[in-house]
Write an enzyme that holds these catalytic residues in place. Structure first.
Site, PDB file in Angstrom:
ATOM      1  N   VAL A  19      37.546  48.115  54.164  1.00  0.00           N
ATOM      2  CA  VAL A  19      37.401  47.068  53.379  1.00  0.00           C
ATOM      3  C   VAL A  19      36.201  46.344  53.128  1.00  0.00           C
ATOM      4  O   VAL A  19      35.163  46.447  53.978  1.00  0.00           O
ATOM      5  CB  VAL A  19      38.008  45.706  54.175  1.00  0.00           C
ATOM      6  CG1 VAL A  19      37.787  44.277  53.481  1.00  0.00           C
ATOM      7  CG2 VAL A  19      39.603  45.818  54.736  1.00  0.00           C
ATOM      8  N   LYS A  79      38.874  38.375  57.175  1.00  0.00           N
ATOM      9  CA  LYS A  79      39.727  37.688  56.453  1.00  0.00           C
ATOM     10  C   LYS A  79      41.254  37.985  56.620  1.00  0.00           C
ATOM     11  O   LYS A  79      42.236  37.733  55.745  1.00  0.00           O
ATOM     12  CB  LYS A  79      39.528  37.481  55.087  1.00  0.00           C
ATOM     13  CG  LYS A  79      38.071  36.447  54.944  1.00  0.00           C
ATOM     14  CD  LYS A  79      37.455  36.451  53.621  1.00  0.00           C
ATOM     15  CE  LYS A  79      36.212  35.772  53.384  1.00  0.00           C
ATOM     16  NZ  LYS A  79      35.145  36.246  54.307  1.00  0.00           N
ATOM     17  N   GLY A  80      41.621  39.003  57.437  1.00  0.00           N
ATOM     18  CA  GLY A  80      42.848  39.589  57.646  1.00  0.00           C
ATOM     19  C   GLY A  80      43.219  40.894  56.776  1.00  0.00           C
ATOM     20  O   GLY A  80      44.453  41.253  56.704  1.00  0.00           O
ATOM     21  N   PHE A  81      42.368  41.249  55.589  1.00  0.00           N
ATOM     22  CA  PHE A  81      42.794  42.276  54.695  1.00  0.00           C
ATOM     23  C   PHE A  81      42.625  43.587  55.459  1.00  0.00           C
ATOM     24  O   PHE A  81      43.537  44.655  55.334  1.00  0.00           O
ATOM     25  CB  PHE A  81      41.781  42.229  53.739  1.00  0.00           C
ATOM     26  CG  PHE A  81      41.691  41.224  53.008  1.00  0.00           C
ATOM     27  CD1 PHE A  81      43.018  40.686  52.189  1.00  0.00           C
ATOM     28  CD2 PHE A  81      40.616  40.382  52.763  1.00  0.00           C
ATOM     29  CE1 PHE A  81      42.993  39.537  51.224  1.00  0.00           C
ATOM     30  CE2 PHE A  81      40.826  39.185  51.880  1.00  0.00           C
ATOM     31  CZ  PHE A  81      41.784  38.731  51.171  1.00  0.00           C
ATOM     32  N   GLY A  82      41.942  43.962  56.593  1.00  0.00           N
ATOM     33  CA  GLY A  82      42.010  45.087  57.414  1.00  0.00           C
ATOM     34  C   GLY A  82      43.444  45.279  58.048  1.00  0.00           C
ATOM     35  O   GLY A  82      44.100  46.271  58.236  1.00  0.00           O
ATOM     36  N   ASN A 120      31.157  51.677  67.525  1.00  0.00           N
ATOM     37  CA  ASN A 120      31.753  50.598  66.754  1.00  0.00           C
ATOM     38  C   ASN A 120      32.500  49.941  67.638  1.00  0.00           C
ATOM     39  O   ASN A 120      33.913  49.779  67.480  1.00  0.00           O
ATOM     40  CB  ASN A 120      32.461  51.265  65.534  1.00  0.00           C
ATOM     41  CG  ASN A 120      32.632  50.392  64.607  1.00  0.00           C
ATOM     42  OD1 ASN A 120      32.580  49.078  64.747  1.00  0.00           O
ATOM     43  ND2 ASN A 120      33.192  50.810  63.133  1.00  0.00           N
ATOM     44  N   ASN A 171      32.916  46.539  67.509  1.00  0.00           N
ATOM     45  CA  ASN A 171      33.806  45.704  66.656  1.00  0.00           C
ATOM     46  C   ASN A 171      35.209  46.209  66.302  1.00  0.00           C
ATOM     47  O   ASN A 171      36.239  45.506  66.379  1.00  0.00           O
ATOM     48  CB  ASN A 171      33.034  45.278  65.406  1.00  0.00           C
ATOM     49  CG  ASN A 171      32.115  44.069  65.603  1.00  0.00           C
ATOM     50  OD1 ASN A 171      31.819  43.719  66.880  1.00  0.00           O
ATOM     51  ND2 ASN A 171      30.955  44.183  64.736  1.00  0.00           N
ATOM     52  N   TYR A 187      41.135  46.717  66.896  1.00  0.00           N
ATOM     53  CA  TYR A 187      42.466  47.664  67.009  1.00  0.00           C
ATOM     54  C   TYR A 187      43.174  47.300  68.340  1.00  0.00           C
ATOM     55  O   TYR A 187      44.502  47.367  68.411  1.00  0.00           O
ATOM     56  CB  TYR A 187      41.936  49.158  66.926  1.00  0.00           C
ATOM     57  CG  TYR A 187      41.452  49.573  65.583  1.00  0.00           C
ATOM     58  CD1 TYR A 187      42.301  49.596  64.501  1.00  0.00           C
ATOM     59  CD2 TYR A 187      40.201  50.293  65.435  1.00  0.00           C
ATOM     60  CE1 TYR A 187      41.914  49.775  63.159  1.00  0.00           C
ATOM     61  CE2 TYR A 187      40.041  50.766  64.109  1.00  0.00           C
ATOM     62  CZ  TYR A 187      40.801  50.428  63.024  1.00  0.00           C
ATOM     63  OH  TYR A 187      40.214  51.038  61.911  1.00  0.00           O
TER      64      TYR A 187
END
Length: 229
Positions: A157, A164-167, A194, A196, A201
């Site tokens: 993204v 913002k919820g897109f992933g 990573n 984050n 996940y």
């Protein structure tokens, strides 16, 4: 977009409200659509993939071209081989109806603040819509479960649209397709530094197998087996 290291920790931001597109919007709405990519999307996909490589500090192994993407990504029906879901957003609702052979997924994301996109011209996809991200996946098989699944090769993204919820929308779209097809699992890899991504996940319910390591043959190491037959 050059990235020299892992992203720095950021102050948590409020989670946006995501609702179906037909719901009346409130606040600062942005309309989102996930659809299957096609060959006309290759220029955007190429730029997204390069940005993804940069964010993972892997541009030194990035050798894809628009020509290689066009020649390899769209030779089979969706979900039977390589498939790309493309995520677009628009300040106005997307038209109703199918896009290609697979119905798109549409949502409204109600934001606290409007998004300033410095690359909106480069990623414009018609009208007021812009491309935000993608997920590339293909079928695999669970040896021990005896069930097919999907393997996610990459999910990305663009920076100004993160948190913002897109992933989550992109990953959810692949998981939903796996369930529609009676598949039993969804796999992907995460770079060890990573943190984050691991946190994201895990919040989505993913199990992390710490003991597994990826192995790969490529370039000269792969070519060494060319004569074996």
């Amino acid at each position: 977009m050059a990235v020299t290291g892992p992203p720095s920790p950021q102050t948590p931001t409020p989670t946006p409200t995501i609702t179906p597109q037909e719901t009346a919007p409130i606040g600062n709405p942005i309309f989102a659509r996930i659809r299957i990519a096609n060959s006309s999307d290759v220029p955007h996909l190429y730029k997204l993939m390069y940005q993804h490589a940069a964010s993972q500090r892997l541009t030194h192994i990035f050798s894809a071209t628009e020509s290689s993407l066009s020649a390899t990504l769209f030779n089979s029906p969706p979900f039977q081989s390589f498939t790309v879901f493309l995520l677009e957003v628009s300040p106005t609702p997307f038209p109703d109806g199918p896009v290609g052979c697979h119905p798109p997924i549409t949502r409204i994301v109600n934001l606290d603040l409007l998004i300033v996109d410095p690359e909106s011209k480069e990623f414009g996809s018609g009208g007021e819509a812009v491309v935000v991200g993608f997920v590339l996946f293909f079928p695999n098989y669970g040896l021990f479960s005896g069930m097919p699944g999907f393997y996610i090769e990459g999910l990305y993204v663009r920076e100004c649209y993160r948190k913002k919820g897109f992933g989550k929308m992109l990953l959810s779209a692949v998981a939903a397709q796996a369930m529609k097809m009676g598949y039993g699992k969804l796999d992907w890899c995460v770079l060890g530094w990573n943190a984050n991504a691991f946190g994201f996940y895990k919040k989505m319910g993913a199990q992390v197998f710490e003991e597994l390591k990826m192995c790969r043959l490529t370039s000269d190491a792969l070519q060494a087996y060319e004569s074996f037959s």
